[in-house]
Write a protein that holds these residues in place. Structure first.
Motif, PDB file in Angstrom:
ATOM      1  N   UNK A 242       0.821  -1.209   0.000  1.00  0.00           N
ATOM      2  CA  UNK A 242       0.000   0.000   0.000  1.00  0.00           C
ATOM      3  C   UNK A 242       0.852   1.255   0.000  1.00  0.00           C
ATOM      4  N   UNK A 243       1.948   1.227   0.748  1.00  0.00           N
ATOM      5  CA  UNK A 243       2.778   2.417   0.902  1.00  0.00           C
ATOM      6  C   UNK A 243       3.345   2.907  -0.417  1.00  0.00           C
ATOM      7  N   UNK A 244       3.559   1.992  -1.368  1.00  0.00           N
ATOM      8  CA  UNK A 244       4.121   2.388  -2.654  1.00  0.00           C
ATOM      9  C   UNK A 244       3.075   2.365  -3.770  1.00  0.00           C
ATOM     10  N   UNK A 245       1.800   2.389  -3.404  1.00  0.00           N
ATOM     11  CA  UNK A 245       0.761   2.578  -4.405  1.00  0.00           C
ATOM     12  C   UNK A 245       0.891   3.937  -5.062  1.00  0.00           C
ATOM     13  N   UNK A 246       0.565   4.007  -6.337  1.00  0.00           N
ATOM     14  CA  UNK A 246       0.670   5.278  -7.061  1.00  0.00           C
ATOM     15  C   UNK A 246      -0.089   6.403  -6.368  1.00  0.00           C
ATOM     16  N   UNK A 247      -1.269   6.090  -5.848  1.00  0.00           N
ATOM     17  CA  UNK A 247      -2.070   7.137  -5.202  1.00  0.00           C
ATOM     18  C   UNK A 247      -1.383   7.661  -3.949  1.00  0.00           C
ATOM     19  N   UNK A 248      -0.781   6.758  -3.172  1.00  0.00           N
ATOM     20  CA  UNK A 248      -0.086   7.190  -1.959  1.00  0.00           C
ATOM     21  C   UNK A 248       1.132   8.053  -2.301  1.00  0.00           C
ATOM     22  N   UNK A 249       1.892   7.617  -3.315  1.00  0.00           N
ATOM     23  CA  UNK A 249       3.089   8.364  -3.709  1.00  0.00           C
ATOM     24  C   UNK A 249       2.699   9.739  -4.255  1.00  0.00           C
TER      25      UNK A 249
END
Length: 295
Positions: A242-249
């Motif tokens: 989850x931490x490196x999901x596009x939305x999070x980034x």
């Protein structure tokens, strides 16, 4: 996940590569291309978040990790040895699994742990690139300081399985290279249903499939490399995904989310496809046959 102390990981082919000499300061064009295009795990330009610059030519010292990483106990005690243990387990898993899917298996040509910067078959790379698989030289590259970034900057919970998930994801790209999936995909497009995203969430799915089978994957003496996974360890892997999901980034970098610019999938997509592989195995990882709303 925890390694069995007496598991034999001495067959790993991981190399530790020392700091490059002759660094070209200032961030040349090759370094920009690397950060923009070959960060197979992060999938976005994180240079604004992590910093980083270009890498020039120079000599690099290498050492074979297996000289000091022999057992599962070593893997439990040391992050570099943990990379060697992950190599041994993933290599054994895919050597059995991929032929069962009708494809010949060969190991990655190399697995390089580097310090801050290195030269690769894809050009020059720095720690800002994130872990990645380079198709031209069939090599996985990782600076293990990334794991601290994953926790401290991206908010992942950390843990050994989160670290090995990163390796398993990159190994998934190697499987895609062997099967021809990577060559057939149109990786120039973006968006939540693009081939770029399908490539990446499939690698997450392959990682989940390995996790499910890891405690049954054995060394040459019949000793399982890893102990059964716990729910906390699964949660750690999902936290990393989850931490490196596009939305999070995107939200961390700009405060906004633009799905049409996605190249590697949202946090939800990455977690869901990891669990698909974990629950159903690699045969369920055909992300190219599902519709956009199912991706």
């Amino acid at each position: 996940m925890t390694f069995n102390d007496n598991a034999d990981i001495s067959g790993n082919k991981v190399k530790r590569r020392g700091r490059t000499t002759g660094i070209a300061v200032g961030g040349g064009a090759v370094g920009v291309i690397v950060i923009a295009l070959i960060s197979q795990f992060l999938g976005v330009d994180v240079s604004g978040i992590l910093g980083g610059g270009g890498v020039g030519g120079g000599q690099q010292e290498e050492s074979q990790l297996s000289d000091e990483c022999q057992t599962g106990a070593d893997a439990n005690a040391n992050v570099d040895c943990r990379m060697g243990g992950a190599y041994s387990s993933l290599d054994a898993y895919w050597a059995e699994e991929l032929p069962a899917l009708g494809v010949d298996y060969t190991s990655p040509a190399d697995f390089i742990i580097f310090d801050q910067q290195t030269n690769t078959g894809c050009g020059a790379a720095t720690s800002a690139t994130g872990p990645f698989y380079c198709p031209p030289d069939q090599t996985i590259y990782i600076d293990t300081s990334f794991y601290a970034e994953l926790r401290d900057r991206f908010g992942a919970s950390g843990g050994p399985l989160a670290e090995m998930y990163v390796v398993a994801h990159e190994w998934g790209h190697h499987i895609q290279a062997l099967t021809g999936i990577m060559d057939r995909a149109d990786r120039s497009g973006t968006g939540p249903a693009s081939d770029s995203v399908r490539i990446e969430v499939q690698a997450d799915c392959f990682a989940g499939a390995w996790v499910a089978a890891a405690s049954d994957t054995e060394d040459a003496k019949g000793v399982a490399f890893l102990k059964p996974v716990t729910q906390q360890e699964i949660d750690d892997a999902l936290s990393a995904a989850a931490a490196v999901g596009d939305d999070r980034i995107q939200e961390a970098a700009t405060g906004q989310v633009n799905p049409e610019a996605w190249t590697h999938g949202s946090a939800e997509q990455r977690q869901r496809w990891f669990m698909t592989g974990y629950q159903s195995g690699p045969s369920a990882c055909d992300t190219f046959s599902v519709s956009a709303d199912q991706l």
